[in-house]
Design a protein around this motif. Structure first.
Motif, PDB file in Angstrom:
ATOM      1  N   PHE A   1       0.839  -1.199   0.000  1.00  0.00           N
ATOM      2  CA  PHE A   1       0.000   0.000   0.000  1.00  0.00           C
ATOM      3  C   PHE A   1       0.875   1.251   0.000  1.00  0.00           C
ATOM      4  N   PRO A   2       0.410   2.328  -0.636  1.00  0.00           N
ATOM      5  CA  PRO A   2       1.153   3.592  -0.590  1.00  0.00           C
ATOM      6  C   PRO A   2       0.963   4.248   0.774  1.00  0.00           C
ATOM      7  N   THR A   3       1.755   5.263   1.033  1.00  0.00           N
ATOM      8  CA  THR A   3       1.537   6.035   2.258  1.00  0.00           C
ATOM      9  C   THR A   3       0.308   6.914   2.047  1.00  0.00           C
ATOM     10  N   ILE A   4      -0.197   7.477   3.115  1.00  0.00           N
ATOM     11  CA  ILE A   4      -1.361   8.365   2.995  1.00  0.00           C
ATOM     12  C   ILE A   4      -1.037   9.542   2.082  1.00  0.00           C
ATOM     13  N   ARG A   5       0.167  10.091   2.256  1.00  0.00           N
ATOM     14  CA  ARG A   5       0.565  11.225   1.422  1.00  0.00           C
ATOM     15  C   ARG A   5       0.641  10.826  -0.055  1.00  0.00           C
ATOM     16  N   GLN A   6       1.183   9.669  -0.348  1.00  0.00           N
ATOM     17  CA  GLN A   6       1.273   9.199  -1.738  1.00  0.00           C
ATOM     18  C   GLN A   6      -0.126   8.981  -2.331  1.00  0.00           C
ATOM     19  N   ALA A   7      -1.007   8.403  -1.534  1.00  0.00           N
ATOM     20  CA  ALA A   7      -2.377   8.154  -1.998  1.00  0.00           C
ATOM     21  C   ALA A   7      -3.101   9.471  -2.278  1.00  0.00           C
ATOM     22  N   GLN A   8      -2.844  10.482  -1.447  1.00  0.00           N
ATOM     23  CA  GLN A   8      -3.466  11.794  -1.653  1.00  0.00           C
ATOM     24  C   GLN A   8      -2.976  12.435  -2.958  1.00  0.00           C
ATOM     25  N   ILE A   9      -1.690  12.280  -3.234  1.00  0.00           N
ATOM     26  CA  ILE A   9      -1.128  12.822  -4.485  1.00  0.00           C
ATOM     27  C   ILE A   9      -1.747  12.125  -5.693  1.00  0.00           C
ATOM     28  N   LEU A  10      -1.893  10.792  -5.588  1.00  0.00           N
ATOM     29  CA  LEU A  10      -2.486  10.028  -6.696  1.00  0.00           C
ATOM     30  C   LEU A  10      -3.950  10.406  -6.900  1.00  0.00           C
ATOM     31  N   ALA A  11      -4.675  10.597  -5.813  1.00  0.00           N
ATOM     32  CA  ALA A  11      -6.083  10.982  -5.919  1.00  0.00           C
ATOM     33  C   ALA A  11      -6.217  12.317  -6.646  1.00  0.00           C
ATOM     34  N   LYS A  12      -5.351  13.242  -6.299  1.00  0.00           N
ATOM     35  CA  LYS A  12      -5.365  14.554  -6.958  1.00  0.00           C
ATOM     36  C   LYS A  12      -4.983  14.429  -8.430  1.00  0.00           C
ATOM     37  N   SER A  13      -3.985  13.605  -8.727  1.00  0.00           N
ATOM     38  CA  SER A  13      -3.524  13.417 -10.108  1.00  0.00           C
ATOM     39  C   SER A  13      -4.577  12.745 -10.976  1.00  0.00           C
ATOM     40  N   PHE A  14      -5.342  11.829 -10.385  1.00  0.00           N
ATOM     41  CA  PHE A  14      -6.369  11.101 -11.132  1.00  0.00           C
ATOM     42  C   PHE A  14      -7.716  11.827 -11.122  1.00  0.00           C
ATOM     43  N   ARG A  15      -7.770  12.951 -10.422  1.00  0.00           N
ATOM     44  CA  ARG A  15      -9.001  13.737 -10.294  1.00  0.00           C
ATOM     45  C   ARG A  15     -10.136  12.918  -9.680  1.00  0.00           C
ATOM     46  N   ARG A  16      -9.803  12.271  -8.561  1.00  0.00           N
ATOM     47  CA  ARG A  16     -10.799  11.502  -7.828  1.00  0.00           C
ATOM     48  C   ARG A  16     -10.737  11.881  -6.342  1.00  0.00           C
ATOM     49  N   PRO A  17     -11.880  11.876  -5.643  1.00  0.00           N
ATOM     50  CA  PRO A  17     -11.853  12.160  -4.212  1.00  0.00           C
ATOM     51  C   PRO A  17     -11.005  11.127  -3.478  1.00  0.00           C
ATOM     52  N   PHE A  18     -10.229  11.569  -2.519  1.00  0.00           N
ATOM     53  CA  PHE A  18      -9.360  10.673  -1.760  1.00  0.00           C
ATOM     54  C   PHE A  18     -10.165   9.561  -1.086  1.00  0.00           C
ATOM     55  N   SER A  19     -11.344   9.919  -0.545  1.00  0.00           N
ATOM     56  CA  SER A  19     -12.178   8.950   0.177  1.00  0.00           C
ATOM     57  C   SER A  19     -12.664   7.822  -0.728  1.00  0.00           C
ATOM     58  N   LEU A  20     -12.763   8.103  -2.038  1.00  0.00           N
ATOM     59  CA  LEU A  20     -13.256   7.095  -2.980  1.00  0.00           C
ATOM     60  C   LEU A  20     -12.338   5.872  -3.030  1.00  0.00           C
ATOM     61  N   PHE A  21     -11.037   6.058  -2.777  1.00  0.00           N
ATOM     62  CA  PHE A  21     -10.069   4.965  -2.834  1.00  0.00           C
ATOM     63  C   PHE A  21     -10.331   3.869  -1.800  1.00  0.00           C
ATOM     64  N   PHE A  22     -11.137   4.184  -0.789  1.00  0.00           N
ATOM     65  CA  PHE A  22     -11.352   3.236   0.306  1.00  0.00           C
ATOM     66  C   PHE A  22     -12.708   2.534   0.237  1.00  0.00           C
ATOM     67  N   LEU A  23     -13.438   2.771  -0.852  1.00  0.00           N
ATOM     68  CA  LEU A  23     -14.712   2.070  -1.025  1.00  0.00           C
ATOM     69  C   LEU A  23     -14.441   0.583  -1.269  1.00  0.00           C
ATOM     70  N   PRO A  24     -15.393  -0.287  -0.946  1.00  0.00           N
ATOM     71  CA  PRO A  24     -15.164  -1.730  -1.119  1.00  0.00           C
ATOM     72  C   PRO A  24     -15.161  -2.172  -2.576  1.00  0.00           C
ATOM     73  N   GLU A  25     -15.795  -1.372  -3.473  1.00  0.00           N
ATOM     74  CA  GLU A  25     -15.827  -1.752  -4.892  1.00  0.00           C
ATOM     75  C   GLU A  25     -15.850  -0.498  -5.764  1.00  0.00           C
ATOM     76  N   ILE A  26     -15.560  -0.704  -7.032  1.00  0.00           N
ATOM     77  CA  ILE A  26     -15.515   0.419  -7.965  1.00  0.00           C
ATOM     78  C   ILE A  26     -16.890   1.081  -8.063  1.00  0.00           C
ATOM     79  N   PRO A  27     -16.939   2.415  -7.868  1.00  0.00           N
ATOM     80  CA  PRO A  27     -18.236   3.111  -7.929  1.00  0.00           C
ATOM     81  C   PRO A  27     -18.709   3.254  -9.365  1.00  0.00           C
TER      82      PRO A  27
END
Length: 390
Positions: free
Chosen positions: A46-72
């Motif tokens: 798993f990435p660090t929280i900071r890395q995940a936040q950077i990826l969320a911003k780069s992919f234009r997706r809410p950070f919280s979306l990464f923790f859903l159980p399935e693809i929205p």
């Protein structure tokens, strides 16, 4: 050791792929090797929280979306009406579509919730109707007379369209690294009965932008949401099979709305004697010389041989015009001057959309965080928009 972000690996992969970003580029954004990055998408690490936040911003997706159980469920992809040999949409194109869809979704849900009336012109016609009749209805609804513009044609069309309840978004880039390619996407329309949206790639100069705008309004009038890229009424030397029937129809509507038959047929004979006269008349109508020439040809006001000669002359004039525009932009860069950053953001958001969000924030019905996110601007900078809107 930095805390890990225990995200859902399938969602991480989906977010990257729907942004059309390669594994290598994603890895670079967080300064890791592609091999290391892939361990996150496979769920082995798993990435660090900071890395995940950077990826969320780069992919234009809410950070919280990464923790859903399935693809929205994502937004429904817009119908692609581009030529059948068009290139695949890139990251910038996908992000601007998603950005506008998010705005449109929010405003249409708001209007439906508060009981706003549906707009009667959305879907009023179909592709089987006469494009001249559709064009006339657009002019009547928006109260536009192409023979008597009160301001620059494109400004008047945008203002009148927003007064009628159509949200107009214009942009040429999302940021310095995500520039919109006009060869990929010139515009798109979302034909919603409560809150129709039109997007225009402002990378073009004003005449093709205006033609794109009216072309996309035609999409609204026939309720055909979709993406366009090669909007051009000069399709006589190209295989018509490569153009979608909806695009051909909307081009015809745009030509009739911007150059009504009664206006073009009343032009003096001297108008078509030289490319300079054509350019002068086309400028008054807010269109290109090429558009006016094709319209005149289709109305049998000039012969095929006249058309070819004048088109070549217009091409030379156009190349001179482009060179002047290029030099003007270079001078602006040297002076480090250019359009106001907040004006560009206002145009991207849509003036009408900005005003509604700001009013909702002021009356307390919209939280600061949502208002800021919708306008991509900090709350304490809203006064910049107020000045521009005033």
């Amino acid at each position: 050791m930095a805390d890990k972000a225990f995200l859902t690996s399938e969602i991480l992969k989906w977010a990257r792929e729907t942004a059309r970003i390669s594994v290598d580029d994603a890895a670079k954004k967080v300064s890791v090797s592609p091999e290391r990055y892939l361990t996150w998408e496979k769920g082995n690490d798993f990435p660090t929280i900071r890395q995940a936040q950077i990826l969320a911003k780069s992919f234009r997706r809410p950070f919280s979306l990464f923790f859903l159980p399935e693809i929205p469920k994502d937004f429904h992809p817009l119908q692609d009406y581009r030529r059948d040999d068009a290139k695949e949409l890139d990251t910038a194109s996908l992000f601007i579509i998603r950005d506008v869809q998010e705005k449109q979704s929010w405003i249409s849900e708001l209007f439906e919730e508060i009981g706003e009336d549906k707009l009667p012109f959305v879907g009023k016609f179909s592709i089987n109707d006469n494009p001249e009749a559709v064009a006339k209805d657009i002019l009547d609804v928006l109260k536009i007379n192409p023979n008597n513009y009160q301001k620059t044609p494109i400004s008047e069309w945008i203002d009148k369209a927003e007064m009628a309840g159509i949200f107009i978004s214009r942009a040429s880039y999302l940021h310095s690294h995500l520039v919109l390619d006009r060869d990929l996407i010139q515009g798109f329309a979302i034909a919603n009965e409560y809150a129709p949206f039109v997007f225009i790639n402002s990378k073009n100069w004003n005449a093709p932008q205006l033609f794109t705008l009216v072309h996309e309004l035609a999409h609204i009038w026939i309720a055909k949401s979709g993406i366009s890229n090669e909007i051009d009424i000069d399709y006589t030397d190209k295989p018509k099979s490569k153009f979608h029937p909806v695009e051909l129809f909307c081009n015809q509507v745009a030509a009739n709305a911007l150059m009504p038959r009664e206006i073009v047929t009343q032009l003096g004979a001297d108008t078509f004697e030289s490319s300079k006269m054509i350019f002068k008349q086309a400028k008054e109508l807010g269109i290109s010389s090429f558009a006016l020439l094709v319209r005149a040809l289709n109305l049998n006001l000039i012969s095929q041989s006249q058309y070819k000669i004048l088109k070549n002359e217009a091409q030379n004039e156009f190349e001179i015009f482009l060179e002047k525009e290029r030099l003007k932009k270079e001078k602006q860069k040297e002076r480090k001057s250019g359009p106001d950053a907040y004006l560009l953001r206002l145009n991207k958001n849509s003036k009408l959309f900005t005003r509604i969000v700001m009013d909702s924030f002021k009356n307390g019905s919209l939280s600061p965080s949502i208002a800021s996110n919708l306008l991509n601007t900090q709350i304490n900078k809203f006064q910049k928009f107020e000045k521009l809107l005033a």
